[in-house]
Design an enzyme around this catalytic site. Sequence first.
Site, PDB file in Angstrom:
ATOM      1  N   ASN A   1       0.837  -1.229  -0.100  1.00 26.92           N
ATOM      2  CA  ASN A   1      -0.019  -0.073   0.141  1.00 26.92           C
ATOM      3  C   ASN A   1       1.099   1.298  -0.065  1.00 26.92           C
ATOM      4  OD1 ASN A   1      -1.694   2.101   0.500  1.00 26.92           O
ATOM      5  ND2 ASN A   1      -2.210   1.253   2.522  1.00 26.92           N
TER       6      ASN A   1
ATOM      7  N   LYS B   1       0.170   4.171  -0.399  1.00 19.80           N
ATOM      8  CA  LYS B   1      -0.371   5.362   0.220  1.00 19.80           C
ATOM      9  C   LYS B   1      -0.085   6.708  -0.649  1.00 19.80           C
ATOM     10  CE  LYS B   1       0.115   3.240   4.931  1.00 19.80           C
ATOM     11  NZ  LYS B   1      -0.112   3.374   5.986  1.00 19.80           N
TER      12      LYS B   1
ATOM     13  N   HIS C   1      -9.508   0.533   5.110  1.00 19.90           N
ATOM     14  CA  HIS C   1      -8.161   0.937   5.931  1.00 19.90           C
ATOM     15  C   HIS C   1      -8.153   1.803   6.920  1.00 19.90           C
ATOM     16  CE1 HIS C   1      -4.108   2.295   6.403  1.00 19.90           C
ATOM     17  NE2 HIS C   1      -3.826   1.212   5.657  1.00 19.90           N
TER      18      HIS C   1
ATOM     19  N   GLU D   1      -6.644   4.193   7.931  1.00 17.11           N
ATOM     20  CA  GLU D   1      -6.673   5.591   7.765  1.00 17.11           C
ATOM     21  C   GLU D   1      -7.930   6.195   7.255  1.00 17.11           C
ATOM     22  OE1 GLU D   1      -2.985   5.314   5.545  1.00 17.11           O
ATOM     23  OE2 GLU D   1      -2.069   4.695   7.518  1.00 17.11           O
TER      24      GLU D   1
ATOM     25  N   GLU E   1      -5.315  -5.495  10.429  1.00 23.13           N
ATOM     26  CA  GLU E   1      -4.336  -4.407  10.645  1.00 23.13           C
ATOM     27  C   GLU E   1      -4.785  -3.903  11.956  1.00 23.13           C
ATOM     28  OE1 GLU E   1      -2.233  -3.202   6.667  1.00 23.13           O
ATOM     29  OE2 GLU E   1      -3.977  -1.964   7.029  1.00 23.13           O
TER      30      GLU E   1
ATOM     31  N   GLY F   1       2.397   1.735  10.912  1.00 22.25           N
ATOM     32  CA  GLY F   1       3.340   3.067  10.762  1.00 22.25           C
ATOM     33  C   GLY F   1       3.911   3.317  11.931  1.00 22.25           C
TER      34      GLY F   1
ATOM     35  N   SER G   1       3.254  -2.481  10.371  1.00 23.55           N
ATOM     36  CA  SER G   1       5.116  -2.559  10.470  1.00 23.55           C
ATOM     37  C   SER G   1       5.548  -4.055  10.201  1.00 23.55           C
ATOM     38  CB  SER G   1       5.317  -2.212  11.906  1.00 23.55           C
ATOM     39  OG  SER G   1       4.690  -0.894  12.358  1.00 23.55           O
TER      40      SER G   1
END
Length: 258
Positions: free
Chosen positions: A9, A11, A98, A100, A170, A176, A216
């Site tokens: 991904n 991003k 996702h 985010e 996730e 991240g 991560s």
Amino acid sequence: MRRPYLAGNWKMNLDRRAARELAGALGEYLEANPASKDIDVGVFPASVYLDEIVRTMGGSRLIVGAQNCCDEEAGAYTGEVSVAMLRDVGASSVILGHSERRHLYGEADELIGRKVSLALLGGLDVILCVGETQEEREGGATEGVVATQLRGGLEAVSASDMDRITIAYEPVWAIGTGLTASPDQAQAVHAYLRGLLSSLYTDEVADSVRIQYGGSVKPSNAVELLSMADIDGALVGGAALTPENFIPILEAGLAAAV
Ligand code: PEP
């Protein structure tokens, strides 16, 4: 045996040139390594570069997908990109739900479920992300949270379409941040999700759906994570931005495939 699926991904990273170079390096790696036919590899560039990456990779086995799509088919939705447009430029898949999108843009399960249905209807495969926050984990709510997200995302998905769905577990606290769920922590949630798929669909569906881990993932932890029984691949953010980091993760996927 489920075929490992490793996805990057990207991003809102990489400009046109860097995106092309990275996709090219991955294409070359796949071409030069016949054993890589045993894994699926996907990249999810920014939507403005999809067209170019698809054309650059024409003929390669690299899956090229989008990071999001609109929950409406067409019309007055300023700033949005439709499933038909993504298909038109050659994308074959889309990441939905996702964290985010959920946490920074307020996407809720109902909206995500609508996007999943529309994506499938329009011909895109889907990676559906689920995962709990640190607070939810500490409050013992992990299973409840991922169950609600899974049910919401798959609300209108029939058993016959489940071969076009990949689930990505996730944990938000691991995305991240450099923190990774331990292989045992991840395996426990993956096994729980597989059990849930079995109760929502059938044992056969649950056995065949791939569940990626994301949060991560890097060369140093990929082998351990991917060796767990219910971890069928990885959705990778930061470490997917360079061939130096992503290719060793593909190698870990290959090791898990044998
Ligand atoms: C992601 O964004 O899906 C992700 C897992 O990111 P990272 O690998 O950087 O934690």
